[in-house]
Write an enzyme that holds these catalytic residues in place. Structure first.
Site, short mmCIF file in Angstrom:
data_model
loop_
_atom_site.label_atom_id
_atom_site.label_comp_id
_atom_site.label_asym_id
_atom_site.label_seq_id
_atom_site.Cartn_x
_atom_site.Cartn_y
_atom_site.Cartn_z
CB CYS A 51 -0.91 0.00 1.23
SG CYS A 51 -2.03 1.41 1.23
CB CYS A 55 -1.54 3.77 8.14
SG CYS A 55 -2.53 4.41 6.77
CB CYS A 58 -1.11 -0.36 8.23
SG CYS A 58 -1.96 -1.53 7.15
CB CYS A 95 -16.14 -6.64 5.77
SG CYS A 95 -17.57 -6.51 6.82
CB CYS A 126 -18.89 -4.03 4.49
SG CYS A 126 -17.90 -2.66 5.14
CB CYS A 186 -18.55 0.69 8.45
SG CYS A 186 -17.50 -0.20 9.61
NE ARG A 258 -18.30 -5.06 12.83
CZ ARG A 258 -18.55 -4.21 11.84
NH1 ARG A 258 -17.61 -3.47 11.33
NH2 ARG A 258 -19.77 -4.12 11.35
N1 SAM Z 1 -6.77 0.79 3.01
C1 SAM Z 1 -8.05 1.11 3.48
C2 SAM Z 1 -8.05 2.28 4.42
O1 SAM Z 1 -7.11 2.44 5.17
O2 SAM Z 1 -9.04 3.00 4.41
C3 SAM Z 1 -8.74 -0.06 4.13
C4 SAM Z 1 -8.02 -1.11 4.91
S1 SAM Z 1 -7.42 -0.62 6.49
C5 SAM Z 1 -6.44 -2.00 6.89
C6 SAM Z 1 -8.84 -0.64 7.55
C7 SAM Z 1 -8.65 -0.20 8.97
O3 SAM Z 1 -8.08 -1.25 9.73
C8 SAM Z 1 -7.76 0.97 9.25
O4 SAM Z 1 -8.40 2.19 9.02
C9 SAM Z 1 -7.44 0.79 10.71
O5 SAM Z 1 -8.39 1.48 11.51
C10 SAM Z 1 -7.56 -0.71 10.93
N2 SAM Z 1 -6.23 -1.31 11.18
C11 SAM Z 1 -5.26 -1.50 10.28
N3 SAM Z 1 -4.17 -2.05 10.86
C12 SAM Z 1 -4.46 -2.23 12.16
C13 SAM Z 1 -3.76 -2.72 13.28
N4 SAM Z 1 -2.50 -3.15 13.19
N5 SAM Z 1 -4.37 -2.77 14.49
C14 SAM Z 1 -5.65 -2.32 14.60
N6 SAM Z 1 -6.36 -1.82 13.58
C15 SAM Z 1 -5.79 -1.76 12.37
FE1 SF4 Z 2 -2.90 1.19 3.35
FE2 SF4 Z 2 -2.93 0.00 5.71
FE3 SF4 Z 2 -3.15 2.63 5.58
FE4 SF4 Z 2 -5.20 1.06 4.70
S1 SF4 Z 2 -4.45 1.24 6.79
S2 SF4 Z 2 -4.33 2.87 3.70
S3 SF4 Z 2 -4.01 -0.66 3.89
S4 SF4 Z 2 -1.35 1.44 4.95
#
Ligand code: SAM
Ligand code: SF4
Ligand code: DTB
Length: 326
Positions: A51, A55, A58, A95, A126, A186, A258
């Site tokens: 990606c 973040c 992530c 989802c 979703c 959501c 949730r």
């Molecule tokens: N890439 C898209 C986005 O960020 O909008 C969707 C996928 S992203 C993995 C969805 C959500 O998962 C993130 O916004 C975050 O809140 C949650 N998430 C991701 N990594 C996580 C982690 N290590 N622990 C807890 N929540 C996590």
């Molecule tokens: Fe990409 Fe993870 Fe951020 Fe979603 S949460 S935008 S998958 S880096």
């Protein structure tokens, strides 16, 4: 008239004695929902890793060296097979998440096809695909997408330190586009990013003050991923986590709250107190996107012990059957 929350009011909720806060949250929960019913959704990553966003929590950001199996867009047959399996296991919402900044035009036929096929199975759908433009949102809505997941994650102040490749305003704009398209929202956040109670209050205030409150509010506990800048974050205190859920329940009385990522690291007692604070939805199935979730059989045993029934959906229009009013 919709209530607009002020930060002082939310802070007052956070400062209440724990048992008073829990009592208030439970009263509200029972007013709008059957407290013995839980909504379950199953997750699948349809495109994993690489990606472009940064973040810091992530596993899927290309910036960090994490131990995940990267996958291109999954074959549609594989996605439908996973949806069928989820339905057979009792889940009624499927989802799908993609590690994108946003979908490309070339991805749209694939996404729309998936939504249409899963709707034929009488499941709710979703998707979480990053930001979408108006045309894409309308296309997804027309295909029958029920929910779009797009989290605000934390307060505007802290967000800048967690993600630099997009802004809070970008997230709010996507939520606006989704709302206008008619798809249900959501949106929630993560606790354990190093935030304080004011950040938590601000996150909940942002969510509750949206023009319409999100129908579904995921509260994630950070899963510390090796290789990310947050791998060694301090654990969030359980009571602070539960309090945040109770405040969310009070501020967003008709939303499904949730208990999302992080259940693998929670005892069943902790999860039970989260249900008491107002949680009425979980992810069900042994995997989230890249990390583990509790076994289905453990979840079913817990539901049985607590007398929790899983929520059914109205097959005809795949709308949530009833928010049982008492
Ligand atoms: N890439 C898209 C986005 O960020 O909008 C969707 C996928 S992203 C993995 C969805 C959500 O998962 C993130 O916004 C975050 O809140 C949650 N998430 C991701 N990594 C996580 C982690 N290590 N622990 C807890 N929540 C996590
Ligand atoms: Fe990409 Fe993870 Fe951020 Fe979603 S949460 S935008 S998958 S880096
Ligand atoms: C949400 O708020 N939590 C889910 C879902 N929306 C997409 C994702 C949790 C991801 C946990 C880390 C992982 O499995 O990679």
């Amino acid at each position: 008239m919709k209530k607009i929350w002020k930060l002082e009011e939310v802070n007052i909720l956070f400062q209440k004695p724990f048992l008073d806060l829990m009592f208030e949250a439970q009263k509200i929960h029972r007013k709008y929902f059957n407290p013995n019913e839980i909504q379950i959704s199953t997750l699948l990553s349809i495109k994993t890793g690489l990606c472009p966003e940064d973040c810091k929590y992530c596993a899927q950001s290309s910036r960090y060296k994490t131990n995940i199996k990267k996958e291109k867009l999954l074959d549609i047959a594989k996605v439908l097979k996973a949806a069928k399996k989820a339905k057979a296991s009792g889940s009624n919402r499927f989802c799908m998440g993609a590690a994108w900044k946003n979908p490309q035009e070339r991805d749209m036929p694939y996404l729309l096809n998936i939504v249409k096929e899963i709707k034929k199975m009488n499941m709710e759908t979703c998707m979480t695909l990053g930001s979408v433009n108006k045309t894409q949102a309308i296309q997804l809505a027309k295909a029958g997408l029920d929910f779009y997941n797009h989290n605000l994650d934390t307060s505007p102040r802290l967000y800048k330190k967690i993600v630099t490749t997009r802004t809070y305003q970008d997230r709010l704009q996507t939520l606006d586009i989704i709302r206008d398209s008619g798809i249900k929202i959501c949106s929630g956040g993560i606790l354990g990013l190093g935030e304080n109670n004011t950040d938590r209050a601000e996150l909940l205030m942002q969510l509750a003050n949206l023009k319409k409150i999100p129908e579904s509010v995921p509260i994630n506990m950070l899963v510390k991923i090796k290789g990310t800048p947050m791998e060694k974050n301090e654990n969030i205190d359980n009571i602070d986590f539960i309090k945040t859920i109770a405040v969310a329940r009070i501020m967003m009385p008709t939303s499904y709250i949730r208990l999302s990522a992080g259940r693998e690291n929670m005892s069943q007692n902790m999860q039970t107190i989260c249900f008491m604070a107002g949680v009425n939805s979980i992810f069900y199935g042994c995997k989230l996107l890249t990390t583990n979730n509790p076994n289905q059989s453990d979840d079913l045993r817990l539901f049985k012990k607590l007398g929790l029934q899983t929520k059914k959906i109205n097959i005809k229009n795949a709308q949530i059957e009833s928010v049982i009013q008492k």
